[in-house]
Each structure stands twice: as structure tokens, then as C-alpha cells.
Design an enzyme around this catalytic site. Structure first.
Site, PDB file in Angstrom:
ATOM      1  N   GLY A  87       0.617  -1.175   0.330  1.00  6.81           N
ATOM      2  CA  GLY A  87      -0.054   0.149   0.206  1.00  6.81           C
ATOM      3  C   GLY A  87       1.012   0.953  -0.103  1.00  6.81           C
ATOM      4  O   GLY A  87       1.959   1.080   0.185  1.00  6.81           O
ATOM      5  N   GLY A  88       0.086   2.390   0.758  1.00  6.75           N
ATOM      6  CA  GLY A  88       1.070   3.678   0.484  1.00  6.75           C
ATOM      7  C   GLY A  88       2.306   3.341   1.368  1.00  6.75           C
ATOM      8  O   GLY A  88       2.886   4.490   1.161  1.00  6.75           O
ATOM      9  N   MET A  89       1.785   2.401   2.787  1.00 12.15           N
ATOM     10  CA  MET A  89       3.211   3.370   3.549  1.00 12.15           C
ATOM     11  C   MET A  89       3.674   1.851   3.829  1.00 12.15           C
ATOM     12  O   MET A  89       4.323   1.604   4.770  1.00 12.15           O
ATOM     13  CB  MET A  89       3.097   4.043   4.575  1.00 12.15           C
ATOM     14  CG  MET A  89       1.856   2.908   4.831  1.00 12.15           C
ATOM     15  SD  MET A  89       2.326   2.567   6.681  1.00 12.15           S
ATOM     16  CE  MET A  89       0.820   1.899   7.536  1.00 12.15           C
ATOM     17  N   GLY A  90       3.378   0.474   2.916  1.00 12.85           N
ATOM     18  CA  GLY A  90       3.825  -0.577   3.436  1.00 12.85           C
ATOM     19  C   GLY A  90       3.627  -2.234   3.384  1.00 12.85           C
ATOM     20  O   GLY A  90       2.605  -1.654   1.926  1.00 12.85           O
ATOM     21  N   VAL A  92       2.083  -5.940   2.755  1.00  9.55           N
ATOM     22  CA  VAL A  92       1.522  -7.057   3.594  1.00  9.55           C
ATOM     23  C   VAL A  92       2.067  -8.519   2.890  1.00  9.55           C
ATOM     24  O   VAL A  92       1.879  -8.368   2.061  1.00  9.55           O
ATOM     25  CB  VAL A  92       0.065  -6.527   3.604  1.00  9.55           C
ATOM     26  CG1 VAL A  92      -0.525  -7.380   4.017  1.00  9.55           C
ATOM     27  CG2 VAL A  92       0.121  -5.246   4.215  1.00  9.55           C
ATOM     28  N   LYS A 107       1.721  -6.692   8.440  1.00  8.53           N
ATOM     29  CA  LYS A 107       2.615  -4.779   7.271  1.00  8.53           C
ATOM     30  C   LYS A 107       4.212  -4.892   7.880  1.00  8.53           C
ATOM     31  O   LYS A 107       4.029  -4.381   9.043  1.00  8.53           O
ATOM     32  CB  LYS A 107       1.310  -4.105   7.514  1.00  8.53           C
ATOM     33  CG  LYS A 107       1.551  -2.476   7.297  1.00  8.53           C
ATOM     34  CD  LYS A 107       0.501  -2.088   7.435  1.00  8.53           C
ATOM     35  CE  LYS A 107      -0.566  -2.287   6.342  1.00  8.53           C
ATOM     36  NZ  LYS A 107      -1.881  -1.248   6.447  1.00  8.53           N
ATOM     37  N   ASP A 204     -10.316   6.715   5.322  1.00  5.08           N
ATOM     38  CA  ASP A 204      -9.496   6.246   4.423  1.00  5.08           C
ATOM     39  C   ASP A 204     -10.448   5.290   4.019  1.00  5.08           C
ATOM     40  O   ASP A 204     -10.082   4.133   3.502  1.00  5.08           O
ATOM     41  CB  ASP A 204      -8.314   6.262   3.826  1.00  5.08           C
ATOM     42  CG  ASP A 204      -7.802   5.776   2.979  1.00  5.08           C
ATOM     43  OD1 ASP A 204      -8.020   6.375   2.508  1.00  5.08           O
ATOM     44  OD2 ASP A 204      -6.722   5.078   2.760  1.00  5.08           O
TER      45      ASP A 204
END
Length: 827
Positions: A87-90, A92, A107, A204
Site C-alpha cells: 500500500g501507500g506505506m508498507g 503486507v 505489515k 480512508d
């Protein structure tokens, strides 16, 4: 002193133009010097490093590995099995835990690879998940960090949703019924409401963050940009810089798209849920982004209304329409205040009980539509423009000998008969004083004699409708145009076209102009959907095989509608199209109008540099075409001075006001709404420049005009009185302020809707004025009661609530109650 309050003030101030920021800081210093000093420090740091509060994801450093993980890698008690996505920051991964034996989702983010902002958000998500325990929220298990090849990797393990797909895919693949989709949606709402009860906004909410497992278990995930509600026992909030847009645009509430972080609250998540409900019921999102440039997407969401769900899916109950659209209201105050209110209305619908959601009232829609009233400067100009740009074309009918002798004779006969009816309107005028005072609208209002020939009546009705439209007498215009439409529908079109001296193509173009005019007038009378559909249909048809004159005429009506309903992004494009058509045709009136409309749209969108360019071009063109003191120059000059003021060029704007007032008074008269608007804007400029005494005298002049003019009070009159009271209050002239604030409170009882926070705000302001006069026994109950009312009407975190708390604290301090003041200041 709460960091929330410092942050809230910073986010309000950071994007204001310099003059407005200076004025706001001055106000803040007068009431809370310490808070002002803290905010100034943040503003100073922001000027040095504009990204110091940024929380957006940054790309990996050049040459760095984007993912240090691989299958078989051990992180704490977990062994990575396979990647599930990123995703935007990690990233999975699916992982295996030995004790206890279970499959989990992990994550992770590499500290040496990712940005500091990403790491901060990652750690924040861990804190948020740790306090949430709900069957529809993925369970948090454990967090830790490991060093891999010199990189520190932070991770956390959470519940794995077996066979997960997003909620929309699940509903589509399983062929869920409408009721089953709503039941699934209610389960999601329960999870979101649970988070709100524990002080966590998700911010979100979108399909990819709502997973449904193979067994039908729903899980809400990804709290990486969640934010704590003010005052809640929850992890520290993110410090999203104003203007940043985190999340998915389709599901972001208007206040998020605008970057108004302080305004983001529970209703913001309600909006995202509304988008999901719309998508679940209709099989599509409320807005179509196909082919829309990325930069235009926020404008589209902010300016356009979604189609009613029942227009997308046949036989959808009207109550569901109302529920979805209330959740999607652009104004947070008009949405459901909590997720619980939304699910309660769905429960009422399922139980066949009356729902509380209702479509916007006709009054509300009319207020949005008719927020400006510009009467034509010269009646002769209005009549000529009506004949020249959109009428039935008397002169052209006489000139088209090529149509054949029979058609030409018909056109000449029609022209003579219509001219006879028009001239007959003036037969009663003589040289007496009474006749010299007669108004054109009085002539128009005279009963129409029996005309006999349908083509003559059609032409006369259309002409009268156009003139009434120019006079903003929309109901009268509607009456004339609807009668003309009845004649058109009853007659055989070829016969009517021949009678009017038109061939088939010319009649088609005439019909499109008439359709556009009628659509605009219907919308102005409150039938916005019907009128807009009619008008857009004319514009679509005019895109093919018609003259530029016709295309320009219908485009002008569309731009007028877009202006009134506030569809500013589309208006900006439409005004430029109008200007291009006018350039090709050399039509100076529409060239000026196109630039003026573009200036209006750019102003509403906050694009002040563009506004200044368009407004100055319209003004200069008007001067060249009509002269500096012409009535046709008045509107462009108003826009130009407004653009100077909004772009911070206060010296130039102030220097232009004497000329603007002279032209406006000459054009409209000293008591017209346009003249009063110019005076009000000048007072605002004087307040910005710290010249409160001059501003107050100008505002007094405006209120005196309203008082002398009389008539039924209006919303504008109410605002002018209240603003004068507040200006006096701000200048510490409390005894003078009180009578105006009391008048505003009394007028608000009949002019302000009970659900509108403007009413409580006005009563609160009166209470504050009493407090500064140390009439505490009167002031205290008013302040506390109206603060409670505002809390019920406004979303948590709204700037008005923060300002109200500070005012109450100051009022307690001024009246000798330091302990209560400290308690309110600490909130």
C-alpha cells in the site's frame, strides 16, 4: 494548553492570504496572546520548511531496495509465506506463527528505505489498532522490529482474512440482493461507529480497506491515516498539513478535498460510507472519473451533484434515495452527524417506518440558485439583446429571400404582426408626468389580447419570456415560455417553422435556443433537475451541425446556470468555451461576459491569480467597447476590484473604490443591492487594513439604506446588521454593538432555519458582547446554551467550536472566574 487547539489554529491560518492571516493573528493576540505566539512559531517553521508537518509518503531513496522481505524470512515469532500486496506505506505478507499455530497478516516497513513520514504513520497505525477490539475490525496481535542486512524493519502482525476480497467484489460475485447489501453495509457501519466511540476517525474508508473473507466475515483494515477525535482518549492525531489530500479521491469528503483538516470530523467518515452505500446499491460510484484529468477530479467532486440513485437503478425506493444523498451532502452540517444516525435511518426504512432524511427543501435549493440578483442595466439593451442573441429573428426572417417566396412572405407577415403587438404595449403612453414614470415591466404585465395566429402568439410569448428573464422575474418568464411550449407542441413543427419564415435547419436552431432559455428559467424557478436536463440536452444537440451563433446562445445560458448553482469548475471551462465562440463571431458582449464568468469561477475556486487576469481583461474590453462610465462596464469593474482585493493588492483595490462606487451608483442607483454589495466589500477591505472606524461608518451607511428602503427583511439584511454588530464588538464598542446583535438575533428567528448553525452563532455572539460588558448573569447561560447547540450541529473538531471554547474561557476570566476560565482553556 491543548496541542489540538494550536494545530487547529495553524491549519486555519497556513493557507490564508497574507492580509487575512495578519488580521486573524491580530484578533488572536487580543484574546489569547500565548496561543498566538505558539501559532506564529509554527507558521515561521512552515515558511522555512514547508514540509515539516507533511505526512505524505515519500519515494524510496535512489538506489535503495524497495522491499527487504522474502519468503521464509523470520520476524519475531513469524515466518513470511507469501506477499499479499503493498500500500501507500508498507508491504503486507501472509505469515505463519508457531505458538499459537495460526496464519496471520504482517505489515512491514523498512526504516532505512522508507520515509520518516511513512514510519510515523506505520507506528501510528499500531497505536490505533491496539485500542480497537471489534468483530468487524481486523484484530491486532503483536508489533516489533528486526535488522535485516543493516536495515531496521518495523512490523506488526494482525488477523488474516482468509480468501479476502473487497466488499464490492464480494457483493457482485455473490449476487447479493439489495437487502443483503444493506445488511453487509450496516456491519461495516457498526465497526466505524465503534472507532468513533473510541475517538478514532478512519479517514480512508474505501472498498480495498473493507474486506470480506471466504466465510462472509467482514473486516475493516488500514488505519494508517486514522485521526483521533478532539478530546478523546486515543492515540495522538496525525498532523496532516492543510492542502494535502490523503486517501482515495472518490471516497474523500469535500472538506478533505479542500484540505480543511480542522473541519474533518465524524461526518467525513459518514460521507465515505455514503459513497460506499451508493456503490453497493447502484453498481457504480457517484462520480464518473473516466477520461477526467487527475487535476480536475477534486473540482468534479466539489462542484457536481451525483445522480440520484433511483436514476441509476430503476425502482429504488425514494427513502433510500434520500438516505444516500443525505450521507453524501457536500456541507457536513447537512449530513448525518453520526454513523449511528445513518444506520438508524436504514433501520427505519427496513422496518417500513418514516425515515428522517429528506430531499433539500425548495427554499434551500432556491437560495443556492438565486444567490445573486443582477438586473439589466438598461431596459433597451435588454430588449435588443433578447431579440439579437436569442429571439425569433425578425430581421433575419425578412432577409432570407433564398427560402422561397412563400416562406419570405410568411416571415414578413409574422414580423409585422409581432411588431404590431409590441408597439401596442406602448399605445397608452402620453406626455403626462404619470406616463413619464411608467416602467417597462408595467407594460409587459398588461393582458395579452387574443392573437389568433399560433405563430404570432408563440413569438410574442417567447419575447416576453426573454424580457422577464432579463428582469429576473422568473415566474413570469416561466408562464410565458410554458405557454409558448404548449403552442409549439400543439402545432406541426414544419407548419410553425414555415409560418415563422424558417427552413428546417433554421427552425431546429431556433428550437434549441428556445429550449435552452426555457431550461434556464425552469431551474431559476426551483425545478433545477428538469431545467438542467433540458438545458444540457440543448447544449449536447448544439454540438453538431449548428451555427456558431446558436452554439454560443445555448452555451451562454448553460454558463448562467452553472454560475447560479455554483458549479465553478465546469463554469470555468464553459466560460472559456463561450469566449472562444464569441471571439470567432466578434461578439463583444459575449467576449466580455465569458471573461467575467471565468473570473467569477476562478474566484470561487480560490484561483485568485487567474481571477485577476480574467477580470482585468473583461474590464479593459468593456471600456474599449462601451466607455469607462458605461453601465456595461459596471460588472467587470466590480469583478476587477474584487480580484485585486482577494489577491492582496489592497492599495490598488482601495484606489479603485471611488470610481467603482460612482459607476455602480450611476448604473443601479444608491439603494440597489449591487451598490450595497460594493460598500460592504469596501468595509471588508478597511477592516483588513486595520481601519475599523472607517469600516464601521461604511457598514452603518449600508444598514441605514436597508432601514430606509423598508420591505420584507432578507438574509442579506440580516448579515449586514450582524456584521456591523460584530465590527463594533471587535472594536470594543460593546454598548453600541449590543442593539445590532439583538436585532440580528430577532431577525434570525424568522429568517434562519432551525438546523442552521448561524442562529446559535448569532446568539452566542450576543452573549459574548454581554460578557465583555460584565453582565455575567445574562451572558453565562446564553454562552453555555448556544455552545451546546453548536456542538449538536457541527462536526467534532470544527473551528467554530474551538473559537467558542476560547471565547467562553476569556469571558470567565474577564468576569472574575479564573478557575472556570482555566478549565475551558484546557479543553
Amino acid at each position: 494548553m491543548s496541542w489540538q487547539r494550536i494545530r487547529s489554529e495553524f491549519e486555519v491560518l497556513v493557507d490564508l492570504p497574507e492580509p487575512a492571516r495578519t488580521t486573524r493573528l491580530r484578533e488572536l493576540e487580543a484574546t489569547d496572546a500565548w496561543l498566538a505566539e505558539q501559532v506564529k512559531g509554527l507558521l515561521s517553521r512552515d515558511a522555512e520548511r514547508p514540509d515539516f508537518l507533511d505526512r505524505s509518503a515519500a519515494p524510496p531513496a535512489p538506489g535503495a531496495r524497495s522491499d527487504p522481505a522474502s519468503a521464509g524470512l523470520r520476524l519475531g515469532r513469524f515466518e513470511l509465506v507469501r506477499p499479499l500486496g503493498s500500500g501507500g506505506m508498507g508491504a503486507v505478507w501472509e505469515a505463519r506463527q508457531r505458538e499459537p499455530e495460526r496464519r496471520v497478516a504482517i505489515k512491514l516497513v523498512a526504516r532505512g528505505v522508507r520515509s520518516a513520514a511513512e514510519r510515523w504513520r506505520f507506528e501510528h497505525e499500531v497505536q490505533v489498532l491496539a485500542v480497537l477490539n471489534h468483530p468487524a475490525i481486523a484484530t491486532f496481535y503483536e508489533a516489533g522490529s528486526d535488522t535485516l542486512d543493516g536495515d531496521e524493519v518495523a512490523w506488526f502482525a494482525m488477523e488474516l482474512v482468509d480468501g479476502a476480497v473487497d466488499v464490492l467484489t464480494w457483493a457482485r460475485e455473490r449476487g447479493l440482493s439489495r437487502l443483503e447489501r444493506i445488511e453487509l453495509f450496516v456491519r461495516l457501519c457498526d465497526a466505524v461507529a465503534y472507532g468513533h466511540q473510541r475517538g478514532v476517525l478512519h479517514r480512508d474508508l474505501k472498498p480495498s480497506n473493507v474486506l470480506v473473507g471466504r466465510d462472509g466475515t467482514l473486516k475493516l483494515i488500514d488505519f494508517g491515516i486514522a485521526r483521533a477525535l478532539e478530546g478523546a482518549e486515543a492515540p495522538a492525531p496525525t498532523l496532516t498539513r492543510t492542502g494535502e489530500m490523503i486517501g482515495t479521491l472518490q471516497y474523500m469528503a469535500p472538506e478533505q478535498l479542500l484540505g480543511r483538516s480542522a473541519a474533518i470530523g465524524t461526518p467525513s467518515d459518514v460521507y465515505a460510507l455514503g459513497v460506499l452505500l451508493y456503490h453497493l446499491l447502484c453498481g457504480r460510484a457517484p462520480f464518473d472519473f473516466d477520461g477526467v484529468p487527475f487535476a480536475r477530479i477534486p473540482d468534479l467532486v466539489l462542484e457536481q451533484e451525483p445522480r440520484r440513485p433511483s436514476q441509476v437503478i430503476a425502482h429504488l425506493p425514494a427513502d433510500l434515495d434520500c438516505i444516500v444523498l443525505q450521507a453524501l451532502a457536500k456541507d457536513p452540517a447537512r449530513r448525518y452527524p453520526t454513523v449511528g444516525e445513518l444506520t438508524a435511518d436504514l433501520a427505519r426504512w427496513r422496518g417500513h417506518e418514516p425515515v428522517r432524511a429528506r430531499p433539500p427543501s425548495r427554499t434551500y435549493r432556491l437560495r443556492k440558485f438565486l444567490r445573486r440578483h443582477r438586473v439589466a442595466a438598461a431596459i433597451v439593451g435588454a430588449v435588443l439583446a433578447g431579440l439579437g442573441t436569442g429571439g425569433f429573428g425578425l430581421v433575419r426572417g425578412l432577409q432570407r429571400a433564398r427560402l422561397g417566396e412563400q416562406s419570405a412572405r410568411k416571415g414578413e407577415q409574422l414580423a409585422r404582426e409581432v411588431m404590431g403587438v409590441t408597439v401596442g404595449l406602448f399605445d397608452g403612453i402620453d406626455d403626462t408626468a404619470a406616463s413619464r414614470d411608467v416602467k417597462v415591466h408595467e407594460l409587459l404585465d398588461a393582458p395579452l389580447a387574443e392573437l389568433g395566429d399560433p405563430s404570432v402568439e408563440f413569438a410574442v410569448r417567447e419575447l416576453r419570456g426573454r424580457i422577464y428573464k432579463r428582469l429576473h422575474r422568473f415566474e413570469d418568464a416561466r408562464r410565458e415560455l410554458e405557454r409558448a411550449a404548449e403552442i409549439q407542441q400543439a402545432a406541426e413543427e414544419p407548419t410553425l417553422a414555415l409560418a415563422m419564415g424558417d427552413d428546417e435547419q433554421k427552425w431546429r436552431e431556433h428550437r434549441l435556443r428556445f429550449q435552452a432559455l426555457r431550461g434556464y428559467v425552469l431551474a431559476a424557478c426551483g425545478e433545477i433537475e428538469r431545467g438542467e436536463q433540458m438545458l444540457r440536452g440543448a447544449v449536447a444537440e448544439a454540438a453538431h451541425d449548428v451555427s456558431d451563433e446558436t452554439r454560443m446562445a445555448v452555451q451562454a445560458d448553460l454558463c448562467g446556470l452553472l454560475l447560479e448553482v455554483g458549479a465553478n469548475a465546469e463554469l470555468l471551462d464553459g466560460a472559456n468555451t463561450l469566449r472562444e465562440l464569441a471571439d470567432r463571431l466578434g461578439n463583444e458582449e459575449q467576449q466580455i461576459r465569458g471573461d467575467a464568468l471565468a473570473a467569477e469561477a476562478a474566484s470561487a475556486l480560490g484561483r485568485y491569480d487567474d481571477e485577476l487576469v480574467f477580470a482585468e481583461r473583461a474590464w479593459q474590453h468593456a471600456i474599449a467597447s462601451h466607455g469607462a462610465d458605461s453601465a456595461a462596464t459596471c460588472w467587470p469593474l466590480q469583478l476587477y476590484v474584487q480580484a485585486l482585493q482577494q489577491s492582496g493588492q489592497l492599495d490598488r483595490a482601495e484606489g479603485m473604490y471611488p470610481r467603482l462606487l460612482e459607476v455602480t451608483r450611476k448604473t443601479y442607483g444608491p439603494t440597489h443591492e449591487s451598490t450595497l454589495l460594493v460598500l460592504n466589500n469596501r468595509a471588508d477591505l478597511l477592516m483588513q487594513r486595520g481601519r475599523g472606524a472607517e469600516a464601521i461608518e461604511t457598514m452603518r451607511e449600508v444598514v441605514r439604506v436597508y432601514d430606509v428602503r423598508g420591505g420584507a427583511p432578507t438574509d442579506v439584511y440580516l448579515r449586514r446588521i450582524h456584521n456591523l454588530g460584530m465590527a463594533l464588538n471587535q472594536s470594543t464598542r460593546f454598548a453600541e454593538a449590543e442593539p445590532y446583535l439583538r436585532r440580528a438575533v430577532e431577525l434570525a428567528k424568522t429568517l434562519v432555519d432551525a438546523r442552521d448553525p448561524a442562529g446559535p452563532q448569532m446568539r452566542f455572539n450576543l452573549g459574548a458582547c454581554l460578557a465583555w460588558q460584565k453582565r455575567w448573569s445574562e451572558a453565562e447561560p446564553m454562552l453555555l446554551a448556544e455552545y451546546e447547540n453548536l456542538q449538536q450541529m457541527l462536526p467534532a473538531g470544527h473551528p467554530v467550536l474551538g473559537k467558542a471554547r476560547r471565547t467562553i474561557a476569556d469571558a470567565y476570566r474577564v468576569n472574575g472566574f479564573p478557575e472556570q476560565a482555566a478549565a475551558w482553556r484546557a479543553q
